[in-house]
Design a protein around this motif. Structure first.
Motif, short mmCIF file in Angstrom:
data_model
loop_
_atom_site.label_atom_id
_atom_site.label_comp_id
_atom_site.label_asym_id
_atom_site.label_seq_id
_atom_site.Cartn_x
_atom_site.Cartn_y
_atom_site.Cartn_z
N ARG A 30 -30.34 14.16 57.84
CA ARG A 30 -30.31 14.15 59.30
C ARG A 30 -29.29 13.12 59.78
NH1 ARG A 30 -33.96 11.68 63.16
NH2 ARG A 30 -35.02 10.66 61.45
N GLY A 90 -40.26 13.17 59.22
CA GLY A 90 -40.71 12.07 60.06
C GLY A 90 -40.56 12.35 61.55
N LEU A 107 -30.53 7.86 66.15
CA LEU A 107 -30.76 6.99 64.98
C LEU A 107 -30.52 5.52 65.33
CD1 LEU A 107 -28.86 9.10 62.33
CD2 LEU A 107 -31.31 8.92 62.57
N THR A 108 -31.34 4.65 64.74
CA THR A 108 -31.11 3.22 64.90
C THR A 108 -30.00 2.81 63.93
OG1 THR A 108 -32.71 2.65 63.19
CG2 THR A 108 -33.55 2.82 65.44
N GLU A 109 -29.42 1.64 64.16
CA GLU A 109 -28.35 1.15 63.28
C GLU A 109 -28.83 1.01 61.85
OE1 GLU A 109 -24.56 0.39 62.39
OE2 GLU A 109 -25.27 0.96 64.36
N GLU A 110 -30.06 0.50 61.69
CA GLU A 110 -30.63 0.31 60.36
C GLU A 110 -30.81 1.66 59.64
OE1 GLU A 110 -34.87 -1.17 58.56
OE2 GLU A 110 -34.09 -2.28 60.28
N ARG A 111 -31.31 2.65 60.38
CA ARG A 111 -31.52 3.98 59.81
C ARG A 111 -30.19 4.61 59.43
NH1 ARG A 111 -33.95 7.18 56.59
NH2 ARG A 111 -34.26 9.28 57.31
N ARG A 112 -29.17 4.40 60.24
CA ARG A 112 -27.84 4.93 59.92
C ARG A 112 -27.34 4.37 58.59
NH1 ARG A 112 -25.52 7.44 64.37
NH2 ARG A 112 -26.49 6.93 66.34
N LYS A 113 -27.53 3.05 58.40
CA LYS A 113 -27.09 2.42 57.16
C LYS A 113 -27.85 2.98 55.96
CE LYS A 113 -25.33 -1.79 59.24
NZ LYS A 113 -25.58 -3.18 59.55
N GLN A 114 -29.16 3.21 56.15
CA GLN A 114 -29.97 3.81 55.08
C GLN A 114 -29.45 5.19 54.72
OE1 GLN A 114 -33.92 3.82 56.77
NE2 GLN A 114 -34.64 2.32 55.27
N LEU A 115 -29.14 6.00 55.74
CA LEU A 115 -28.64 7.35 55.51
C LEU A 115 -27.29 7.35 54.80
CD1 LEU A 115 -29.68 9.14 58.82
CD2 LEU A 115 -30.69 9.43 56.56
N GLN A 118 -27.96 6.65 51.25
CA GLN A 118 -28.50 7.86 50.60
C GLN A 118 -27.37 8.85 50.30
OE1 GLN A 118 -31.60 9.66 52.96
NE2 GLN A 118 -31.75 11.44 51.63
#
Length: 186
Positions: A30, A90, A107-115, A118
């Motif tokens: 996503r 989610g 998306l939050t900045e943290e979630r972007r970095k996680q993606l 990945q």
């Protein structure tokens, strides 16, 4: 005597499959925009068997942040909602009796970095597959030398294997760069 092509063609095919798999797995990640492909992994209980969501409903994206799911049969509403809730998306679906809507939150900045992390892991996995295909081809060529293939033919084939390898590595890097840009674009 065996031809170098008997080692290079399967290697190139494996490399193409690795790139295709990477493309598909990145499409499921996503990126803050509504993309029906994120629902590809969801299976729904339908008359006793688990089937892909696209087999029991029409999936569309009316706008950039919404996915609309229109089940073909009324009893499927609850099953589809349950499958989406239990998935690793989610996201909570909304049901108005006619259409199930999934709103894709920004998306939050943290979630972007996680993606991005990945995606990088997926790209690295594809690169490993490409390297393994090249290694298998080169090992096959070295064995062929022992069976009578001329060494200069083997060296030329190794060079070809390396060129094919480099082409697919570049393709993987390009696919990753596009996905990374898509994720990081706010």
């Amino acid at each position: 005597m065996t031809e170098p092509k008997t080692y290079l063609d399967p290697a190139e095919e494996k490399m193409e499959l690795a790139v295709a798999y990477l493309d598909e797995s990145l499409a499921r990640i996503r990126a803050g925009r509504a993309n029906p492909k994120i629902l590809d992994g969801i299976r729904v209980e339908y008359y006793g068997s688990a089937v892909p969501l696209s087999n029991v409903a029409n999936i569309s994206t009316p706008d950039a942040r919404t996915i609309a799911i229109t089940p073909w049969e009324k009893p499927m509403f609850k099953e589809i909602e349950r499958a989406i809730i239990n998935s690793e998306l989610g996201i909570m679906p909304e049901n108005n009796g006619e259409v199930i809507r999934i709103s894709i939150p920004p998306l939050t900045e943290e979630r972007r970095k996680q993606l991005v992390k990945q995606c990088k892991a997926e790209a690295e996995q594809a690169k490993v597959s490409v390297r393994n295909a090249r290694r298998d081809a080169i090992e096959g060529l070295k064995k062929a030398v022992k069976k009578g293939m001329p060494e200069d033919v083997e060296k030329d084939a190794e060079t070809s294997a390396q060129k094919i390898h480099d082409k697919f590595m570049k393709k993987i890097d390009e696919i990753f760069a596009v996905k990374e840009k898509e994720i990081l674009t706010v």
